[in-house]
Every structure is written in structure tokens, then in C-alpha cells.
Design an enzyme around this catalytic site. Structure first.
Site, PDB file in Angstrom:
ATOM      1  N   LYS A  15       0.845  -1.212   0.000  1.00 30.96           N
ATOM      2  CA  LYS A  15       0.000   0.000   0.000  1.00 30.96           C
ATOM      3  C   LYS A  15       0.877   1.257   0.000  1.00 30.96           C
ATOM      4  O   LYS A  15       0.365   2.362  -0.077  1.00 30.96           O
ATOM      5  CB  LYS A  15      -0.877   0.058   1.262  1.00 30.96           C
ATOM      6  CG  LYS A  15      -1.553  -1.245   1.637  1.00 30.96           C
ATOM      7  CD  LYS A  15      -2.864  -1.412   0.900  1.00 30.96           C
ATOM      8  CE  LYS A  15      -3.576  -2.700   1.219  1.00 30.96           C
ATOM      9  NZ  LYS A  15      -3.129  -3.872   0.494  1.00 30.96           N
ATOM     10  N   LYS A  65      15.255  -5.784   5.832  1.00 28.44           N
ATOM     11  CA  LYS A  65      15.465  -4.716   6.828  1.00 28.44           C
ATOM     12  C   LYS A  65      16.813  -4.845   7.552  1.00 28.44           C
ATOM     13  O   LYS A  65      17.405  -3.836   7.934  1.00 28.44           O
ATOM     14  CB  LYS A  65      14.318  -4.710   7.842  1.00 28.44           C
ATOM     15  CG  LYS A  65      13.005  -4.193   7.255  1.00 28.44           C
ATOM     16  CD  LYS A  65      11.941  -4.075   8.331  1.00 28.44           C
ATOM     17  CE  LYS A  65      10.609  -3.707   7.725  1.00 28.44           C
ATOM     18  NZ  LYS A  65       9.551  -3.545   8.727  1.00 28.44           N
ATOM     19  N   ASN A  86      14.071   0.523   8.023  1.00 29.33           N
ATOM     20  CA  ASN A  86      12.981   0.525   7.029  1.00 29.33           C
ATOM     21  C   ASN A  86      12.983   1.800   6.184  1.00 29.33           C
ATOM     22  O   ASN A  86      12.149   1.953   5.299  1.00 29.33           O
ATOM     23  CB  ASN A  86      11.611   0.333   7.704  1.00 29.33           C
ATOM     24  CG  ASN A  86      11.105   1.603   8.355  1.00 29.33           C
ATOM     25  OD1 ASN A  86      11.889   2.489   8.709  1.00 29.33           O
ATOM     26  ND2 ASN A  86       9.803   1.710   8.516  1.00 29.33           N
ATOM     27  N   GLY A 126       5.615 -11.774  20.821  1.00 27.18           N
ATOM     28  CA  GLY A 126       6.568 -11.968  19.726  1.00 27.18           C
ATOM     29  C   GLY A 126       7.899 -11.317  20.042  1.00 27.18           C
ATOM     30  O   GLY A 126       7.965 -10.343  20.819  1.00 27.18           O
ATOM     31  N   GLY A 129      11.616  -9.315  14.330  1.00 23.85           N
ATOM     32  CA  GLY A 129      12.063  -7.991  13.897  1.00 23.85           C
ATOM     33  C   GLY A 129      11.095  -6.885  14.289  1.00 23.85           C
ATOM     34  O   GLY A 129      11.523  -5.795  14.703  1.00 23.85           O
ATOM     35  N   MET A 217      -0.454  -5.971  14.810  1.00 21.40           N
ATOM     36  CA  MET A 217       0.339  -5.227  13.811  1.00 21.40           C
ATOM     37  C   MET A 217      -0.039  -5.627  12.391  1.00 21.40           C
ATOM     38  O   MET A 217       0.166  -4.876  11.454  1.00 21.40           O
ATOM     39  CB  MET A 217       1.830  -5.495  14.015  1.00 21.40           C
ATOM     40  CG  MET A 217       2.398  -4.785  15.204  1.00 21.40           C
ATOM     41  SD  MET A 217       4.192  -4.831  15.055  1.00 21.40           S
ATOM     42  CE  MET A 217       4.639  -4.318  16.680  1.00 21.40           C
TER      43      MET A 217
HETATM   44  P1  NDP Z   1       9.558 -12.210  12.258  1.00 22.75           P
HETATM   45  O1  NDP Z   1       9.558 -13.377  11.322  1.00 22.75           O
HETATM   46  O2  NDP Z   1      10.833 -11.477  12.511  1.00 22.75           O
HETATM   47  O3  NDP Z   1       9.046 -12.728  13.698  1.00 22.75           O
HETATM   48  C1  NDP Z   1       7.907 -13.528  13.805  1.00 22.75           C
HETATM   49  C2  NDP Z   1       7.485 -13.651  15.272  1.00 22.75           C
HETATM   50  O4  NDP Z   1       6.221 -14.336  15.304  1.00 22.75           O
HETATM   51  C3  NDP Z   1       8.445 -14.466  16.136  1.00 22.75           C
HETATM   52  O5  NDP Z   1       8.423 -13.946  17.441  1.00 22.75           O
HETATM   53  C4  NDP Z   1       7.809 -15.874  16.088  1.00 22.75           C
HETATM   54  O6  NDP Z   1       8.111 -16.666  17.215  1.00 22.75           O
HETATM   55  C5  NDP Z   1       6.348 -15.500  16.135  1.00 22.75           C
HETATM   56  N1  NDP Z   1       5.471 -16.536  15.588  1.00 22.75           N
HETATM   57  C6  NDP Z   1       5.335 -16.888  14.286  1.00 22.75           C
HETATM   58  N2  NDP Z   1       4.397 -17.863  14.162  1.00 22.75           N
HETATM   59  C7  NDP Z   1       3.930 -18.110  15.405  1.00 22.75           C
HETATM   60  C8  NDP Z   1       2.954 -19.011  15.928  1.00 22.75           C
HETATM   61  N3  NDP Z   1       2.265 -19.835  15.136  1.00 22.75           N
HETATM   62  N4  NDP Z   1       2.738 -19.018  17.258  1.00 22.75           N
HETATM   63  C9  NDP Z   1       3.442 -18.163  18.075  1.00 22.75           C
HETATM   64  N5  NDP Z   1       4.369 -17.298  17.643  1.00 22.75           N
HETATM   65  C10 NDP Z   1       4.622 -17.276  16.318  1.00 22.75           C
HETATM   66  O7  NDP Z   1       8.393 -11.256  11.736  1.00 22.75           O
HETATM   67  P2  NDP Z   1       8.267  -9.681  11.987  1.00 22.75           P
HETATM   68  O8  NDP Z   1       8.596  -9.444  13.414  1.00 22.75           O
HETATM   69  O9  NDP Z   1       8.998  -8.940  10.945  1.00 22.75           O
HETATM   70  O10 NDP Z   1       6.701  -9.404  11.696  1.00 22.75           O
HETATM   71  C11 NDP Z   1       5.690  -9.761  12.665  1.00 22.75           C
HETATM   72  C12 NDP Z   1       4.342  -9.205  12.229  1.00 22.75           C
HETATM   73  O11 NDP Z   1       4.328  -7.779  12.288  1.00 22.75           O
HETATM   74  C13 NDP Z   1       3.916  -9.576  10.811  1.00 22.75           C
HETATM   75  O12 NDP Z   1       2.543  -9.934  10.849  1.00 22.75           O
HETATM   76  C14 NDP Z   1       4.111  -8.288  10.023  1.00 22.75           C
HETATM   77  O13 NDP Z   1       3.230  -8.212   8.930  1.00 22.75           O
HETATM   78  C15 NDP Z   1       3.760  -7.259  11.096  1.00 22.75           C
HETATM   79  N6  NDP Z   1       4.329  -5.904  10.830  1.00 22.75           N
HETATM   80  C16 NDP Z   1       3.465  -4.869  10.592  1.00 22.75           C
HETATM   81  C17 NDP Z   1       3.921  -3.588  10.353  1.00 22.75           C
HETATM   82  C18 NDP Z   1       2.934  -2.481  10.097  1.00 22.75           C
HETATM   83  O14 NDP Z   1       3.362  -1.387   9.638  1.00 22.75           O
HETATM   84  N7  NDP Z   1       1.652  -2.662  10.372  1.00 22.75           N
HETATM   85  C19 NDP Z   1       5.371  -3.284  10.342  1.00 22.75           C
HETATM   86  C20 NDP Z   1       6.213  -4.443  10.632  1.00 22.75           C
HETATM   87  C21 NDP Z   1       5.689  -5.700  10.852  1.00 22.75           C
HETATM   88  P3  NDP Z   1       9.457 -17.580  17.240  1.00 22.75           P
HETATM   89  O15 NDP Z   1      10.569 -16.635  17.630  1.00 22.75           O
HETATM   90  O16 NDP Z   1       9.162 -18.603  18.262  1.00 22.75           O
HETATM   91  O17 NDP Z   1       9.629 -18.140  15.854  1.00 22.75           O
END
Ligand code: NDP
Length: 278
Positions: A15, A65, A86, A126, A129, A217
Site C-alpha cells: 500500500k 530490513k 525501514n 513476539g 524484527g 500489527m
Molecule cells: P519475524 O519473522 O521477525 O518474527 C515472527 C514472530 O512471530 C516471532 O516472534 C515468532 O516466534 C512468532 N510466531 C510466528 N508464528 C507463530 C505461531 N504460530 N505461534 C506463536 N508465535 C509465532 O516477523 P516480523 O517481526 O517482521 O513481523 C511480525 C508481524 O508484524 C507480521 O505480521 C508483520 O506483517 C507485522 N508488521 C506490521 C507492520 C505495520 O506497519 N503494520 C510493520 C512491521 C511488521 P518464534 O521466535 O518462536 O519463531
């Protein structure tokens, strides 16, 4: 005309071009902004080519990133602490790296959604990143406590160790989902990608204090599994992360152009656009 881009892989459904075009119209800035896909092994080459064509700055999204952080020759403090960038600004031979995700989240919660954070008990789900990127700006709002839980507990504990010096007066704890049984929170922020996989989190139904706010998020025209669960579990107010997306873009735009756009009308327009596609 000054050129900007979003660089990521994939970028087709982004977007950001819509948001930046709307900001440019609103502030009467002459600029172009496009989505630029980079090969998975070709982020720095894509940046180099874009700069050679006259690019003035770029937003960076998944999965680049962290690479963008290494590419920058100078980092803001919030980008250095996040370990992720970013927003890139090209200045002669230098590249300034910033991270506007955290300030985007904080502005959306406090300004757009009237959800104060000072003195409140905040739960961050979580430790990836996105969580890392928002921790420092969250501490700056002075919550009474901030708890991080993560599926992989070690990652939450690593974040706690890295960010403890910035917690100030905030009580800062980290652990796993099983550690927060019986605790109540005023604001619960989902920074996991579980909603992207249509999965729910192992949370008990009584984590919400009276009048609690649940924030995901992720955003989607059809709601998210986390927000659907939060509604039934007793959260009084809910929001997805569309406002965070618009606010992080507004911060990048202000950094590049020296003028701050108003996000309200752009967010409403985007909501209408999304609703018409649902
Ligand atoms: P990462 O891949 O870096 O981290 C993912 C996180 O989610 C980890 O903590 C992981 O846990 C956890 N996780 C994934 N699947 C599961 C599950 N089934 N059960 C429990 N925990 C789970 O992703 P990001 O941090 O980059 O992104 C996270 C979210 O934030 C995304 O949905 C992204 O779209 C959103 N986002 C939105 C933004 C916005 O502007 N609105 C900006 C940036 C991000 P583990 O460490 O155990 O694997």
C-alpha cells in the site's frame, strides 16, 4: 522529479505507493514513489541501481530490513537499537538508515486510537524484527510495565537483555506464554506473524484488564485471527496495524521532505479502499 521507492520481495500488494502519492498530493510535493522488487540475493545491487537513476530515498520491507541496516553508513539511535532499517536516505556518498516502525505504532495507538501507554501494563507478543523495532519507542512512552512473551522463550530473554538499559522506570520482564497465567494487561500488542499463518496464540482468556486494548500489527480487510480471539476474550477495544503502516510512512516522508503530512485522511481513504475489496 525526486524519486523514492519501496524495496522488498515481494512488493506487489504494498500500500506504500498509494500512501506516499496521497502524502505528496496533500503537501504539494513533486515526487514519484514506486514499488521495486529486489532479487533475494540482490538487495544492495538494487539500491545501487536505484541511486544511480537518481533515487533520493527508499523504504525497505521484508526480507531486507537487516541487510539495509548493514548497508547504511550512518544509523539513527532507534535504527541501531532495532538492528533493522525501514527507511534509507541517500545523501551524496552517505546512506542514512532509520527505523520508523516503532514511532508509527506509538503514534497510531496514542494519537489515532486515543490509547495512552504511560502508566499502563503492556504485553508485547513476539520477539522477531517487528517486536525489536518497537521496543525503544514503547519505553519512551513510559509504561508502568512491559512484558514480552514469545514461542521461543530464549529470543524474548535475549531482547530483554539487549533492551534492559533503556527500560527506565518501566518494569520489564520476558518469558513464555505459560508464564503470564493470572496476569492482566491494559494493552496487548501482537507482533507475531501467527495471524499471517491464520494461527491463534496459546493465550488464556483472562489477560485483559477492564477497558483493555488489543492491537494486531497485521492488517487485513477480513480481520485477523488474533483480533477475533481478543474480542471473545474480553478486550474492550481492538485495532489492526493499518494505522501503524500509514504512520511509519508519514515519518519517512517527513524525514525525506521536511514536511509532515496529515495521516488521518489517508488512513480513512485506505480503509475505504480495503473495505471495497473485502
Ligand atoms: P519475524 O519473522 O521477525 O518474527 C515472527 C514472530 O512471530 C516471532 O516472534 C515468532 O516466534 C512468532 N510466531 C510466528 N508464528 C507463530 C505461531 N504460530 N505461534 C506463536 N508465535 C509465532 O516477523 P516480523 O517481526 O517482521 O513481523 C511480525 C508481524 O508484524 C507480521 O505480521 C508483520 O506483517 C507485522 N508488521 C506490521 C507492520 C505495520 O506497519 N503494520 C510493520 C512491521 C511488521 P518464534 O521466535 O518462536 O519463531
Amino acid at each position: 522529479m525526486d524519486c523514492y521507492a519501496l524495496i522488498g520481495h515481494p512488493v506487489e500488494h504494498s500500500k506504500s505507493p498509494f500512501i506516499h502519492a496521497a502524502f505528496a498530493r496533500q503537501t504539494r510535493q513533486e515526487l514519484s514513489y514506486r514499488a521495486l522488487i529486489a532479487p533475494l540475493d540482490g538487495f544492495s545491487d538494487t539500491v545501487r541501481m536505484f541511486r544511480a537513476e537518481g533515487g533520493r530515498g527508499a523504504n525497505v520491507t521484508v526480507p531486507f530490513k537487516i541487510e539495509a541496516c548493514s548497508l547504511a553508513t550512518r544509523l539513527t539511535e532507534r535504527a541501531r537499537l532495532a538492528g533493522a532499517v525501514n527507511t534509507l536516505t541517500f545523501e551524496n556518498d552517505a546512506i542514512l538508515g532509520d527505523n520508523t516502525d516503532g514511532i508509527g505504532l506509538v503514534r497510531d495507538l496514542i494519537t489515532n486510537l486515543a490509547c495512552p501507554l504511560a502508566g499502563r501494563h503492556v504485553l508485547l507478543l513476539g520477539a522477531g524484527g517487528a517486536a525489536r523495532g518497537v521496543l525503544f519507542p514503547l519505553f519512551q512512552t513510559k509504561p508502568s510495565s512491559l512484558t514480552i512473551v514469545n514461542r521461543t522463550v530464549k529470543r524474548a530473554q535475549e531482547l530483554r537483555a539487549a533492551f534492559a538499559p533503556y527500560a527506565g522506570q518501566t518494569a520489564f520482564t520476558a518469558g513464555g506464554y505459560e508464564d503470564i497465567g493470572g496476569w492482566e494487561f491494559d494493552v496487548v500488542i501482537n507482533a507475531t506473524s501467527a495471524s499471517l499463518e491464520n494461527k491463534t496464540l496459546p493465550l488464556s482468556g483472562n489477560i485483559f484488564a477492564p477497558d483493555a486494548f488489543a492491537y494486531d500489527m497485521m492488517y487485513s480487510e477480513n480481520g485477523t485471527p488474533f483480533l477475533t480471539w481478543a474480542r471473545t476474550a474480553g478486550a474492550s477495544r481492538l485495532s489492526d496495524g493499518l494505522g501503524m503502516l500509514v504512520e511509519q510512512a508519514a515519518e519517512s516522508f517527513a524525514l525525506w521532505r521536511g514536511v509532515r503530512p496529515s495521516s488521518t485522511s489517508v488512513l480513512s481513504e485506505l480503509r475505504r479502499k480495503l473495505a471495497s475489496h473485502s
